[in-house]
Design an enzyme around this catalytic site. Structure first.
Site, PDB file in Angstrom:
ATOM      1  N   ILE A  18      33.685  50.438  39.795  1.00 20.65           N
ATOM      2  CA  ILE A  18      34.203  50.254  38.443  1.00 20.65           C
ATOM      3  C   ILE A  18      33.090  49.779  37.507  1.00 20.65           C
ATOM      4  CG2 ILE A  18      35.814  48.866  37.060  1.00 20.65           C
ATOM      5  CD1 ILE A  18      37.681  48.801  39.567  1.00 20.65           C
ATOM      6  N   ASN A  97      32.317  41.692  36.138  1.00 26.09           N
ATOM      7  CA  ASN A  97      32.968  42.687  36.999  1.00 26.09           C
ATOM      8  C   ASN A  97      32.694  42.464  38.478  1.00 26.09           C
ATOM      9  OD1 ASN A  97      33.958  45.633  37.696  1.00 26.09           O
ATOM     10  ND2 ASN A  97      31.876  45.467  38.502  1.00 26.09           N
ATOM     11  N   SER A 146      39.823  41.364  36.489  1.00 31.27           N
ATOM     12  CA  SER A 146      40.674  40.710  37.469  1.00 31.27           C
ATOM     13  C   SER A 146      41.319  41.772  38.351  1.00 31.27           C
ATOM     14  CB  SER A 146      41.715  39.847  36.743  1.00 31.27           C
ATOM     15  OG  SER A 146      42.545  39.195  37.672  1.00 31.27           O
ATOM     16  N   SER A 147      42.615  41.638  38.606  1.00 31.52           N
ATOM     17  CA  SER A 147      43.310  42.554  39.506  1.00 31.52           C
ATOM     18  C   SER A 147      44.809  42.413  39.291  1.00 31.52           C
ATOM     19  CB  SER A 147      42.963  42.190  40.954  1.00 31.52           C
ATOM     20  OG  SER A 147      43.917  42.732  41.839  1.00 31.52           O
ATOM     21  N   TYR A 160      42.032  36.547  47.797  1.00 34.71           N
ATOM     22  CA  TYR A 160      41.505  37.377  46.703  1.00 34.71           C
ATOM     23  C   TYR A 160      42.340  37.163  45.437  1.00 34.71           C
ATOM     24  CZ  TYR A 160      40.523  41.809  44.227  1.00 34.71           C
ATOM     25  OH  TYR A 160      40.197  42.769  43.292  1.00 34.71           O
ATOM     26  N   LYS A 164      41.253  35.601  41.690  1.00 33.09           N
ATOM     27  CA  LYS A 164      41.462  36.310  40.414  1.00 33.09           C
ATOM     28  C   LYS A 164      42.361  35.503  39.489  1.00 33.09           C
ATOM     29  CE  LYS A 164      38.981  40.024  41.200  1.00 33.09           C
ATOM     30  NZ  LYS A 164      37.754  40.287  40.425  1.00 33.09           N
ATOM     31  N   THR A 193      41.899  51.229  42.690  1.00 34.67           N
ATOM     32  CA  THR A 193      41.010  52.124  41.941  1.00 34.67           C
ATOM     33  C   THR A 193      39.948  52.687  42.872  1.00 34.67           C
ATOM     34  OG1 THR A 193      41.340  50.681  40.018  1.00 34.67           O
ATOM     35  CG2 THR A 193      39.507  52.238  39.897  1.00 34.67           C
TER      36      THR A 193
HETATM   37  P1  NAP Z   1      32.626  47.661  44.543  1.00 40.07           P
HETATM   38  O1  NAP Z   1      32.651  49.143  44.497  1.00 40.07           O
HETATM   39  O2  NAP Z   1      32.762  46.977  45.862  1.00 40.07           O
HETATM   40  O3  NAP Z   1      31.273  47.156  43.841  1.00 40.07           O
HETATM   41  C1  NAP Z   1      31.043  45.792  43.749  1.00 40.07           C
HETATM   42  C2  NAP Z   1      29.875  45.525  42.824  1.00 40.07           C
HETATM   43  O4  NAP Z   1      29.716  44.106  42.721  1.00 40.07           O
HETATM   44  C3  NAP Z   1      28.573  46.089  43.322  1.00 40.07           C
HETATM   45  O5  NAP Z   1      27.785  46.459  42.228  1.00 40.07           O
HETATM   46  C4  NAP Z   1      27.952  44.898  44.055  1.00 40.07           C
HETATM   47  O6  NAP Z   1      26.532  44.917  44.016  1.00 40.07           O
HETATM   48  C5  NAP Z   1      28.449  43.742  43.205  1.00 40.07           C
HETATM   49  N1  NAP Z   1      28.561  42.521  43.978  1.00 40.07           N
HETATM   50  C6  NAP Z   1      29.432  42.250  44.984  1.00 40.07           C
HETATM   51  N2  NAP Z   1      29.200  41.032  45.476  1.00 40.07           N
HETATM   52  C7  NAP Z   1      28.162  40.517  44.781  1.00 40.07           C
HETATM   53  C8  NAP Z   1      27.451  39.291  44.836  1.00 40.07           C
HETATM   54  N3  NAP Z   1      27.743  38.329  45.712  1.00 40.07           N
HETATM   55  N4  NAP Z   1      26.450  39.107  43.959  1.00 40.07           N
HETATM   56  C9  NAP Z   1      26.133  40.063  43.065  1.00 40.07           C
HETATM   57  N5  NAP Z   1      26.754  41.241  42.976  1.00 40.07           N
HETATM   58  C10 NAP Z   1      27.763  41.458  43.825  1.00 40.07           C
HETATM   59  O7  NAP Z   1      33.739  47.028  43.602  1.00 40.07           O
HETATM   60  P2  NAP Z   1      34.870  47.710  42.699  1.00 40.07           P
HETATM   61  O8  NAP Z   1      35.964  48.196  43.602  1.00 40.07           O
HETATM   62  O9  NAP Z   1      34.247  48.634  41.742  1.00 40.07           O
HETATM   63  O10 NAP Z   1      35.437  46.414  41.967  1.00 40.07           O
HETATM   64  C11 NAP Z   1      34.853  45.922  40.783  1.00 40.07           C
HETATM   65  C12 NAP Z   1      35.731  44.810  40.255  1.00 40.07           C
HETATM   66  O11 NAP Z   1      37.031  45.319  40.042  1.00 40.07           O
HETATM   67  C13 NAP Z   1      35.895  43.637  41.220  1.00 40.07           C
HETATM   68  O12 NAP Z   1      35.912  42.425  40.516  1.00 40.07           O
HETATM   69  C14 NAP Z   1      37.239  43.894  41.869  1.00 40.07           C
HETATM   70  O13 NAP Z   1      37.857  42.709  42.285  1.00 40.07           O
HETATM   71  C15 NAP Z   1      37.976  44.539  40.729  1.00 40.07           C
HETATM   72  N6  NAP Z   1      39.091  45.393  41.165  1.00 40.07           N
HETATM   73  C16 NAP Z   1      38.878  46.428  42.006  1.00 40.07           C
HETATM   74  C17 NAP Z   1      39.944  47.213  42.396  1.00 40.07           C
HETATM   75  C18 NAP Z   1      39.803  48.405  43.304  1.00 40.07           C
HETATM   76  O14 NAP Z   1      40.824  48.909  43.804  1.00 40.07           O
HETATM   77  N7  NAP Z   1      38.598  48.913  43.516  1.00 40.07           N
HETATM   78  C19 NAP Z   1      41.219  46.916  41.924  1.00 40.07           C
HETATM   79  C20 NAP Z   1      41.401  45.859  41.046  1.00 40.07           C
HETATM   80  C21 NAP Z   1      40.305  45.086  40.681  1.00 40.07           C
HETATM   81  P3  NAP Z   1      25.608  45.532  45.219  1.00 40.07           P
HETATM   82  O15 NAP Z   1      26.318  46.710  45.777  1.00 40.07           O
HETATM   83  O16 NAP Z   1      24.346  45.878  44.521  1.00 40.07           O
HETATM   84  O17 NAP Z   1      25.429  44.451  46.212  1.00 40.07           O
HETATM   85  O1  2V4 Z   2      45.503  47.874  46.857  1.00 38.01           O
HETATM   86  C1  2V4 Z   2      45.250  47.280  45.781  1.00 38.01           C
HETATM   87  C2  2V4 Z   2      43.942  46.783  45.538  1.00 38.01           C
HETATM   88  C3  2V4 Z   2      42.838  47.022  46.389  1.00 38.01           C
HETATM   89  C4  2V4 Z   2      42.788  48.110  47.315  1.00 38.01           C
HETATM   90  O2  2V4 Z   2      43.366  49.171  47.141  1.00 38.01           O
HETATM   91  C5  2V4 Z   2      41.797  48.024  48.431  1.00 38.01           C
HETATM   92  C6  2V4 Z   2      40.445  47.604  47.935  1.00 38.01           C
HETATM   93  C7  2V4 Z   2      39.804  48.592  47.023  1.00 38.01           C
HETATM   94  O3  2V4 Z   2      39.566  47.437  49.056  1.00 38.01           O
HETATM   95  C8  2V4 Z   2      40.605  46.269  47.257  1.00 38.01           C
HETATM   96  C9  2V4 Z   2      41.696  46.257  46.258  1.00 38.01           C
HETATM   97  C10 2V4 Z   2      41.527  45.434  45.188  1.00 38.01           C
HETATM   98  C11 2V4 Z   2      42.551  45.303  44.279  1.00 38.01           C
HETATM   99  O4  2V4 Z   2      42.359  44.454  43.273  1.00 38.01           O
HETATM  100  C12 2V4 Z   2      43.751  45.980  44.427  1.00 38.01           C
HETATM  101  C13 2V4 Z   2      44.771  45.844  43.439  1.00 38.01           C
HETATM  102  O5  2V4 Z   2      44.517  45.267  42.359  1.00 38.01           O
HETATM  103  C14 2V4 Z   2      46.063  46.357  43.690  1.00 38.01           C
HETATM  104  C15 2V4 Z   2      46.293  47.061  44.853  1.00 38.01           C
HETATM  105  C16 2V4 Z   2      47.581  47.533  45.119  1.00 38.01           C
HETATM  106  C17 2V4 Z   2      48.610  47.293  44.204  1.00 38.01           C
HETATM  107  C18 2V4 Z   2      48.377  46.630  43.039  1.00 38.01           C
HETATM  108  C19 2V4 Z   2      47.106  46.155  42.785  1.00 38.01           C
HETATM  109  O6  2V4 Z   2      46.882  45.489  41.647  1.00 38.01           O
END
Ligand code: NAP
Ligand code: 2V4
Length: 253
Positions: A18, A97, A146-147, A160, A164, A193
């Protein structure tokens, strides 16, 4: 002219997922983007190249968050990159982020796992905002990712969700603190996502996660990035202290 021409932005954790989509979007909108990363130096350089390929400007900054000295390292790299390109370390847009995600039975969580997640997801963003107060320009933006899991239950992600929940407090309290400077502070909450990780390549998992959204799909990082770009723009100048649901209707019930 993009909506963010002349602005500077820091996007933490923008080497992939993201954060990468946010960095690319802000770059396309005209901002000079600091692409922060911890381990993914090559990926961060790819993001910089992608922004430049779209006619934008970006540079990479390394700092591991959640360890002593993390914020100093981040802001030293940020200041050096900004000063070299603009002659000033002033920042307009801060996107917190970077985050750690983990799943597991609540019974299996250890104090070390809890501390590490809290340090990266909540403590680091607080001290990043605190540190940015000196260089954030009036009219600036703070956007915390956040999430939806602060609104919908999943016991395997309780720690987690707790981190958040703590992160979201930043928007409430700092929006009041920074209102006089016309700096807005908001939360964007994505749902599941597709960040390019292995989980989203497993067909059964993808199908199950897709059903959570009212649109029947997993989230696209670019769709989250568009929401962030709106909040970063002047169009959102009257929005502060808000929780923006960017889950594709996952929280509708
Ligand atoms: P991601 O693909 O796992 O990427 C995480 C990023 O954060 C990478 O650039 C990583 O850097 C960096 N990072 C992780 N730990 C770190 C640390 N200790 N110090 C510095 N950098 C660090 O994550 P994402 O899924 O895109 O998620 C981004 C944000 O959206 C997060 O806050 C997550 O909680 C939130 N979110 C994600 C989802 C989802 O389903 N993916 C849903 C809701 C919210 P390096 O790779 O360079 O180490
Ligand atoms: O289920 C989520 C979710 C998730 C995941 O898909 C797995 C992941 C990418 O390893 C971590 C993760 C982070 C999240 O913040 C969410 C999330 O926000 C979520 C999910 C399912 C239903 C509602 C949600 O807000």
């Amino acid at each position: 002219m993009g909506r963010l021409t002349g602005k500077t932005a820091l996007v933490t954790g923008s080497s992939r997922g993201i954060g990468r989509a946010i960095a690319e979007k802000l770059g396309r909108e005209g901002a000079l983007v600091a692409v922060h990363y911890a381990n993914g130096a090559n990926s961060a350089e790819e993001v910089v190249a992608a922004v430049e390929g779209d006619g934008g400007r970006a540079f990479a900054v390394r700092a591991e968050l959640g360890v002593p000295g993390d914020v100093d390292t981040l802001f030293e790299g940020l200041a050096a990159g900004l000063e070299e390109r603009t002659g000033s370390a002033d920042l307009d847009i801060l996107v917190n982020n970077a985050g750690l995600m983990a799943m597991g039975a609540p019974e299996e969580v250890t104090p070390d796992m809890f501390d590490r997640m809290m340090a990266v997801n909540a403590k680091a963003p607080f001290f990043i905002v605190q540190r940015a107060l000196a260089t954030l320009r009036d009219g600036g933006r703070v956007i915390n990712i956040s999430s939806g899991l602060t609104r919908v239950a999943n016991p395997d992600q309780v720690t987690y969700g707790m981190t958040k929940g703590a992160l979201e407090q930043i928007a409430l309290h700092f929006s009041r603190h920074l209102g006089p400077r016309r700096i807005t502070v908001n939360t964007v909450a994505p749902g599941s996502t597709d960040n390019g990780g292995e989980l989203f390549k497993i067909p059964e998992v993808r199908e199950a996660l897709s059903k959570l959204s009212t649109f029947g799909e997993v989230g696209d990082p670019a769709a989250v990035a568009d929401v962030v770009a709106f909040l970063a723009s002047d169009d959102a100048r009257w929005v502060t202290g808000a929780f923006i649901d960017a889950t594709g209707g996952t929280l509708l019930g």
